[in-house]
Design a protein around this motif. Structure first.
Motif, PDB file in Angstrom:
ATOM      1  N   VAL A 140       6.349   8.178  -3.592  1.00 26.25           N
ATOM      2  CA  VAL A 140       6.465   8.433  -5.026  1.00 26.25           C
ATOM      3  C   VAL A 140       7.192   9.762  -5.204  1.00 26.25           C
ATOM      4  O   VAL A 140       6.771  10.775  -4.650  1.00 26.25           O
ATOM      5  CB  VAL A 140       5.058   8.507  -5.664  1.00 26.25           C
ATOM      6  CG1 VAL A 140       5.167   8.857  -7.136  1.00 26.25           C
ATOM      7  CG2 VAL A 140       4.317   7.191  -5.471  1.00 26.25           C
ATOM      8  N   LEU A 144       0.788  -1.236   0.000  1.00 25.12           N
ATOM      9  CA  LEU A 144       0.000   0.000   0.000  1.00 25.12           C
ATOM     10  C   LEU A 144       0.816   1.280   0.000  1.00 25.12           C
ATOM     11  O   LEU A 144       0.376   2.294  -0.513  1.00 25.12           O
ATOM     12  CB  LEU A 144      -0.849   0.057   1.283  1.00 25.12           C
ATOM     13  CG  LEU A 144      -2.244  -0.508   1.292  1.00 25.12           C
ATOM     14  CD1 LEU A 144      -2.885  -0.215   2.642  1.00 25.12           C
ATOM     15  CD2 LEU A 144      -3.105   0.071   0.188  1.00 25.12           C
ATOM     16  N   LEU A 156      -1.472  11.874   4.272  1.00 28.91           N
ATOM     17  CA  LEU A 156      -2.058  10.593   4.672  1.00 28.91           C
ATOM     18  C   LEU A 156      -3.150  10.131   3.726  1.00 28.91           C
ATOM     19  O   LEU A 156      -3.561   8.972   3.787  1.00 28.91           O
ATOM     20  CB  LEU A 156      -2.587  10.678   6.102  1.00 28.91           C
ATOM     21  CG  LEU A 156      -1.481  10.768   7.152  1.00 28.91           C
ATOM     22  CD1 LEU A 156      -2.076  10.942   8.542  1.00 28.91           C
ATOM     23  CD2 LEU A 156      -0.605   9.526   7.110  1.00 28.91           C
ATOM     24  N   LEU A 157      -3.609  11.008   2.828  1.00 29.11           N
ATOM     25  CA  LEU A 157      -4.601  10.551   1.859  1.00 29.11           C
ATOM     26  C   LEU A 157      -3.919   9.694   0.796  1.00 29.11           C
ATOM     27  O   LEU A 157      -4.448   8.660   0.388  1.00 29.11           O
ATOM     28  CB  LEU A 157      -5.295  11.747   1.198  1.00 29.11           C
ATOM     29  CG  LEU A 157      -6.356  11.369   0.154  1.00 29.11           C
ATOM     30  CD1 LEU A 157      -7.480  10.555   0.795  1.00 29.11           C
ATOM     31  CD2 LEU A 157      -6.930  12.617  -0.504  1.00 29.11           C
ATOM     32  N   ASP A 158      -2.738  10.129   0.375  1.00 24.64           N
ATOM     33  CA  ASP A 158      -2.085   9.426  -0.718  1.00 24.64           C
ATOM     34  C   ASP A 158      -0.899   8.584  -0.290  1.00 24.64           C
ATOM     35  O   ASP A 158      -0.359   7.840  -1.096  1.00 24.64           O
ATOM     36  CB  ASP A 158      -1.655  10.422  -1.805  1.00 24.64           C
ATOM     37  CG  ASP A 158      -2.860  10.926  -2.581  1.00 24.64           C
ATOM     38  OD1 ASP A 158      -2.900  12.116  -2.911  1.00 24.64           O
ATOM     39  OD2 ASP A 158      -3.767  10.117  -2.827  1.00 24.64           O
ATOM     40  N   LYS A 162      -0.733   5.682   1.834  1.00 24.57           N
ATOM     41  CA  LYS A 162      -1.820   4.925   2.440  1.00 24.57           C
ATOM     42  C   LYS A 162      -1.321   3.904   3.450  1.00 24.57           C
ATOM     43  O   LYS A 162      -0.605   2.969   3.105  1.00 24.57           O
ATOM     44  CB  LYS A 162      -2.625   4.200   1.356  1.00 24.57           C
ATOM     45  CG  LYS A 162      -3.331   5.169   0.405  1.00 24.57           C
ATOM     46  CD  LYS A 162      -4.210   4.451  -0.575  1.00 24.57           C
ATOM     47  CE  LYS A 162      -4.689   5.384  -1.658  1.00 24.57           C
ATOM     48  NZ  LYS A 162      -5.700   6.325  -1.177  1.00 24.57           N
ATOM     49  N   ARG A 207       5.633  13.110  -3.999  1.00 22.02           N
ATOM     50  CA  ARG A 207       4.329  13.363  -4.588  1.00 22.02           C
ATOM     51  C   ARG A 207       3.188  12.935  -3.663  1.00 22.02           C
ATOM     52  O   ARG A 207       2.037  13.290  -3.891  1.00 22.02           O
ATOM     53  CB  ARG A 207       4.186  12.598  -5.907  1.00 22.02           C
ATOM     54  CG  ARG A 207       4.940  13.202  -7.043  1.00 22.02           C
ATOM     55  CD  ARG A 207       4.236  14.445  -7.566  1.00 22.02           C
ATOM     56  NE  ARG A 207       4.988  15.035  -8.657  1.00 22.02           N
ATOM     57  CZ  ARG A 207       5.912  15.977  -8.493  1.00 22.02           C
ATOM     58  NH1 ARG A 207       6.196  16.424  -7.291  1.00 22.02           N
ATOM     59  NH2 ARG A 207       6.549  16.471  -9.530  1.00 22.02           N
ATOM     60  N   ASN A 208       3.481  12.108  -2.685  1.00 17.98           N
ATOM     61  CA  ASN A 208       2.396  11.635  -1.813  1.00 17.98           C
ATOM     62  C   ASN A 208       2.750  11.854  -0.346  1.00 17.98           C
ATOM     63  O   ASN A 208       2.735  10.952   0.472  1.00 17.98           O
ATOM     64  CB  ASN A 208       2.040  10.161  -2.105  1.00 17.98           C
ATOM     65  CG  ASN A 208       3.217   9.216  -1.954  1.00 17.98           C
ATOM     66  OD1 ASN A 208       4.372   9.637  -1.992  1.00 17.98           O
ATOM     67  ND2 ASN A 208       2.931   7.935  -1.757  1.00 17.98           N
TER      68      ASN A 208
END
Lengths: 830, 304
Positions: A714, A710, A726-728, A730, A722-723
């Motif tokens: 990135v 998960l 905590l939304l992206d 995961k 890029r992430n």
């Protein structure tokens, strides 16, 4: 040594299974419960022992105060100016306008602090508190602002004028090694460093594990298999972001910090501010999780300097976005090229491997982690000849460091898949291959240490046996296994034990409680020695002023080292109590015992005196007080003469052996893997605290599952995450937690922790991703060689055969050549 | 910075504030508003009209077969209501997977619709179920807008600044109908749809498909219908081959994006899979088979 398997599952896992069922009932009112073949018991069994950890109530009721909750009169607020770009020269830096804003009390840059280079454990001194001339990753601290309110501090940061000249970010670890590559640290030749390392170019360090002549053995082997595996960077994501408050009183500063290593934080703060260590006090309130992410000196120096300049207490709390990009402790991205020579019957003859670790912009503690990675690639297997090198390589990414079991999950994921590939190659099933090659008691490790006990085989058999029980596999379902080992970390550690005038006890320790319960369980050890109850003991801990030195909550070391210190101190207090009791009872010390809060004559229940009474006596005289600082056990005998970059992990002390077996349900149309069951079997030497050990297993497995399918950071081509939210990014939640069973095997270690125990905090996270990977291959026939094994990557492997490792296998040779060219002469071998 | 905050108790009072204060924005549970502000994406409005005390907005009833729910109706209520689960099943499928239990207890259907996210779970089900919303403004009474026409772009609606969404009206589907909503999810809580599909099918007397409506989540700036896929189903046999053909048709015309969550490739391929499975679930329910709620859980491993 007799092995005594304990099925904690029978006692406690019904609670876990029951919790899982209850969760399903809430969310899926009409869904039949098919994933779990256990019925919830009518009455959940009581935990054994019936004991609540001292910080449990406060944490569960929300009363616990964490660093950001602490109040101070006149508190000012800090905000950091972070680079926001991966690689750039600072052309100009002007804080004039920012200083004039309302409420701004102080602004610091590198010009305002001593020009001092530091580095974790002294490996490579490549770091300054603030950026000097260059920023090397997006979270680099350029300046810090203290103001009356958080909004004013943010406004101050926004008003600092910085002109950057962007430089191309260095993001490819292989390209970074090639001659002519741009350098992350052009002045690296001027940096101090550990004498066992030779940093040069973009190479922070190189370590090898070498035994025999692997190249020759592979050349002669009937079967040779070579593969590449690639792991992405990942984050520890503690729920509490970094928080630091510094409060000066005269020339002394107290730093309240969310640190896992208060003593290291103290030393480094004193070092960078050039003040004596005894004028710095580091205190940890409650820690909201660390997982290695808080395992070093972080922002204590920045905040202490700001507080001194602002002449007020100053508090810094990172936002979640900052928590992703600024702390220099993330899980390594890694490229593993592994080559094994096999006999026709599947016996491993030799292994050669090259591991490239992305250490990011600063070396941090990566150099020693390279050694660990190399040991992990060897694994608990009988391999006569081994040649494994680990290179720590600078890039312009977030610096990597010791996140829980550093390099372990990635290395195990690579090598345990490799072992399944080898098994298939000779027509053996994965279990048979491991039965043939795992070490037995008395076998030799990769640097010739002698293995103790048969834990590797016992854990394999226990996990395999258990996973095969239960429902037969349905469509899309499969099983995978993985084995491995991990070390315990011997180190100095001290504790005091006192009995107060009323007979209650207090343990005074410098150890740090990061949530594992290791410190909270120290009373169990003292109580066992003194015939008292754990709840009779209070604990003073994680404060550098009050407790003796301890290395902090890292490396699975707290119970291993501080536990021994507590036992030593308790035994001395026992001696003091028995001497007093001998007088009170007119008996010989040799005839006395401590039991149920009393000192009594063995076999004569009426001849006893309470500890409380003895304490009252002692309080008027010599007091009941003792220290322990158990001498750390020696490393096992080994031969590392052929190894370079030796930083202490060329052998594994009191290694823990383990095997995880998992059951998954894979959806081939989407690549989504649901892990439904995880069996862990772990040889922990001795179980000291069953609920605590189970807690480590379940938490570690859930963390490992997130890393397996998960998470993963990135990066864009510009070197920015890029992430970073905590939304992206995961994490696994309880909604996806599988049924977890923990089986513990006990082979007490001769040179281990208390009562022969071994480290239990890190092993749970190591082999789960590997087991899932092997299950994926069992379900689909394809292998995913990129971690995390996201749904898209699994889908791509199924539909196109692309395993995700991107590049074709690279030969091992060029790294030697590249090293030689970088070093300017010879092979750079020490 | 927010410097005005009022929490009226009647709709009229709320409308009056919205009419006279141009900067006023309504907030109910705040599960989108507060999160976006915390992340720095969108500052809190200068003026907040908190509508959570307006009792009339929390009412729900079935009138002449139609489901009529106030804007304050929570996702938790929708997911748990026996009526919604039975007759408007796709809506229950969606409401059951919004965020987490905490989100569902606090978040509202009105807020979800007015936030107009292309990845909102409840919107596609409401579109295929033919739902309408009532918007009210002072001096203009009320008007009815189909849910399909409410969102005009990511985060933007066709509502005027002084209008308040008060009610959602969902007509009863015809007899022999079944509906479902499925999203592709990497994890089962705190998740946002990678792609999603809502389907309403009505079966003919001979068990073929009389009609179908399909709406897609997270493949466009708003929720979109899939007319090509609907055409494949209309009049077709209710069998897996037809479902698959419809799924392929839906994916063929979609233009999904590349982002950190998924590549355009993967999204496109997954759209076909999700649509196929959602149709299968809706048809099964139309036949009277029990597919558990939420259908997204059931979908894992189903025929694609």
């Amino acid at each position: 040594m007799q092995a005594r398997p304990i099925r904690i599952a029978d006692l406690v896992s019904p609670r876990i299974a029951a919790a899982h069922i209850l969760d399903q009932d809430d969310e899926e009112a009409e869904a039949p419960v098919t994933e779990n073949d256990q019925q919830p018991p009518a009455d959940l069994p009581a935990p054994t022992p019936p004991w609540i950890r001292a910080d449990g109530q406060a944490k569960a009721t929300g009363q616990a105060r964490y660093t950001a909750d602490l109040a101070f009169p006149g508190l000012a607020h800090a905000r950091l100016l972070l680079a926001g770009r991966a690689h750039a020269r600072i052309v100009s830096l002007d804080t004039t306008r920012a200083r004039s804003l309302p409420g701004v009390l102080a602004i610091l840059t590198q010009d305002d602090v001593p020009e001092h280079r530091y580095g974790s454990f002294g490996y490579v001194l490549d770091r300054t508190l603030f950026a000097r001339d260059v920023v090397r990753f997006e979270g680099e601290v350029v300046a810090a602002v203290a103001a009356l309110t958080p909004e004013q501090a943010a406004a101050g940061v926004a008003a600092i004028e910085v002109e950057y000249e962007d430089l191309p970010p260095i993001l490819d670890v292989e390209a970074a090694l090639r001659p002519g590559s741009p350098l992350v640290h052009p002045a690296i030749d001027t940096y101090g460093h550990d004498p066992n390392l030779e940093p040069a170019g973009n190479l922070a360090g190189r370590s090898t594990i070498v035994k025999g002549d692997a190249a020759a053995a592979i050349a002669a082997a009937p079967i040779v298999v070579r593969e590449r595996y690639v792991a992405d960077m990942a984050h520890p994501v503690p729920i509490e972001p970094h928080a630091v408050t510094a409060d000066w009183s005269g020339d002394r500063v107290t730093v309240f910090s969310s640190t896992q290593v208060p003593f290291a934080a103290r030393s480094r703060t004193a070092e960078v501010l050039e003040i004596p260590e005894h004028r710095v006090r580091v205190v940890v309130s409650h820690l909201g999780g660390g997982f290695g992410g808080k395992c070093d000196f972080h922002f204590e120096g920045h905040v202490a300097a700001l507080a001194r300049a602002a002449r007020r207490p100053v508090r810094l709390v990172l936002t979640r976005h900052e928590e992703f990009i600024a702390p220099d402790k993330v899980t390594h991205g890694m490229v593993v090229d592994v080559e094994t020579g096999l006999d026709a019957d599947g016996t491993i003859l030799a292994r050669k491997a090259r591991i490239l670790l992305d250490c990011g912009a600063y070396a941090s503690d990566t150099p020693v982690l390279g050694q660990i990675a190399a040991m992990m690639i060897a694994g608990p297997y009988r391999i006569p000849a081994v040649d494994i090198e680990a290179l720590s390589i600078y890039t312009n990414r977030t610096p990597s460091g010791s996140v829980r079991a550093p390099t372990g999950p990635q290395a195990c994921w690579a090598v345990e898949q490799h072992h399944d590939v080898l098994a298939a190659r000779v027509g053996l099933d994965p279990v048979a291959f491991r039965r043939l090659n795992l070490v037995h008691d008395g076998d030799e490790g990769p640097t010739r240490q002698r293995h103790e006990g048969d834990g590797a085989h016992q854990t394999l058999e226990a996990a395999v046996d258990r996973i095969q029980q239960g429902e037969p596999l349905g469509p899309g379902e499969s099983i995978g296994i993985a084995a491995g080992w991990w070390f315990s970390a011997p180190g100095p550690s001290g504790a005091f034990v006192r009995i107060e005038s009323d007979g209650s006890g207090r343990i005074v320790t410098g150890a740090q409680e990061n949530g594992t319960g290791a410190v909270m369980a120290l009373p169990i050890l003292a109580a066992e020695e003194l015939g008292m109850r754990p709840e009779d003991f209070a604990i003073t801990y994680q404060d550098t002023d009050t407790g003796p030195y301890d290395g902090g909550s890292s490396g699975s070391q707290t119970t291993f080292n501080n536990g021994r210190a507590v036992i030593e101190a308790a035994r001395e207090v026992k001696r003091q109590l028995l001497e007093l009791a001998a007088v009170a009872l007119e008996a010989n010390v040799a005839d006395l015992e401590l039991r149920d809060g009393h000192a009594g004559v063995v076999g004569s229940p009426d001849r006893r005196v309470s500890i409380a009474e003895l304490a009252t006596t002692a309080h008027g005289g010599a007091l009941l007080l003792a220290r322990g600082s158990g001498m750390p056990p020696d490393a096992p005998e080994h031969d590392a003469s052929a190894c370079v970059g030796r930083l202490g992990f060329e052998s594994f002390a009191a290694p823990t052996f383990f095997c995880h077996a998992v059951r998954i349900r894979l959806d081939p149309a989407t690549g989504i893997v649901r892990t439904t069951k995880v069996i862990t079997a772990t040889d922990v030497g001795r179980v000291l605290n069953a609920p605590g050990a189970l807690g480590q297993m379940t938490g570690g497995v859930v963390m490992a599952l997130g890393n397996a399918t998960l998470e993963g950071t990135v990066f864009g081509a510009d070197g920015l995450q890029r992430n970073a939210s905590l939304l992206d990014y995961k994490l696994l939640t309880t909604a996806d937690a599988p049924e977890i069973e923990a089986i513990f095997i006990e082979n007490p270690a001769s040179n281990g922790g208390p009562r022969g125990s071994k480290g239990v905090g890190e092993p749970p996270i190591v082999p789960t991703a590997a087991a899932i990977a092997n299950a994926i291959t069992a379900a689909t026939g394809v292998r995913v060689r990129r971690l995390p094994m996201t749904p898209e990557r699994v889908w791509r492997a199924i539909t196109t055969g692309d395993d995700g490792a991107a590049e074709a296998n690279a030969p091992f040779g060029p790294s030697e050549t590249a090293l030689a060219e970088l070093a300017g002469a010879g092979t750079g071998r020490r | 910075m927010t410097d005005r905050f009022i929490a009226p108790t009647t709709i009229e009072d709320a409308l009056a504030i919205l009419a006279r204060d141009k900067a006023a924005r309504p907030v109910a549970g705040g599960t989108d508003l507060v999160v976006a502000s915390r992340q720095g994406r969108k500052p809190l409005p200068e003026s907040i009209v908190a509508i959570h005390r307006i009792a009339e907005l929390g009412q729900h009833a079935v009138n002449d077969g139609s489901l009529v729910v106030g804007a304050l109706t929570s996702h938790a209520w929708l997911a748990g209501s026996a009526e919604v689960r039975r007759h408007w099943t796709a809506l229950a499928d969606a409401a059951a997977i919004v965020g987490s239990p905490a989100t569902r207890a606090t978040g509202t259907i009105g807020g979800n619709l007015m936030n107009a996210s292309p990845a909102a779970e409840t919107t596609a089900p409401l579109v295929v179920l033919g739902a309408n919303v009532m918007l009210r403004a002072i001096g203009r009474g009320s008007r009815i807008v189909p849910v399909a026409n409410l969102a005009v772009g990511p985060g933007r609606t066709s509502a005027a600044a002084d209008e308040l969404l008060t009610t959602v009206i969902v007509p009863l589907p015809p007899a022999a109908s079944g509906s479902a909503y499925i999203r592709l999810e990497y994890r089962r809580a705190m998740e946002i749809a990678i792609v999603g599909a809502a389907v309403l099918v009505t079966l003919a007397a001979d068990s073929s498909i009389a009609s179908a409506r399909i709406a897609l989540t997270a493949v466009g700036p708003t929720i979109v219908r899939a007319p090509d896929a609907e055409a494949v189903l209309a009049g077709g046999a209710a069998d897996p081959a037809t479902f698959r053909a419809a799924g392929a048709a839906a994916a063929a015309t979609a233009r999904p994006i590349d982002d950190v969550r998924a590549s355009a490739d993967y999204r496109g391929a997954m759209l076909a899979v999700v649509v196929t499975r959602t149709i299968a679930a809706a048809v099964a329910r139309a036949r009277g088979d029990a597919i558990p709620i939420p259908a997204s859980r059931w979908a894992h491993g189903q025929e694609a």
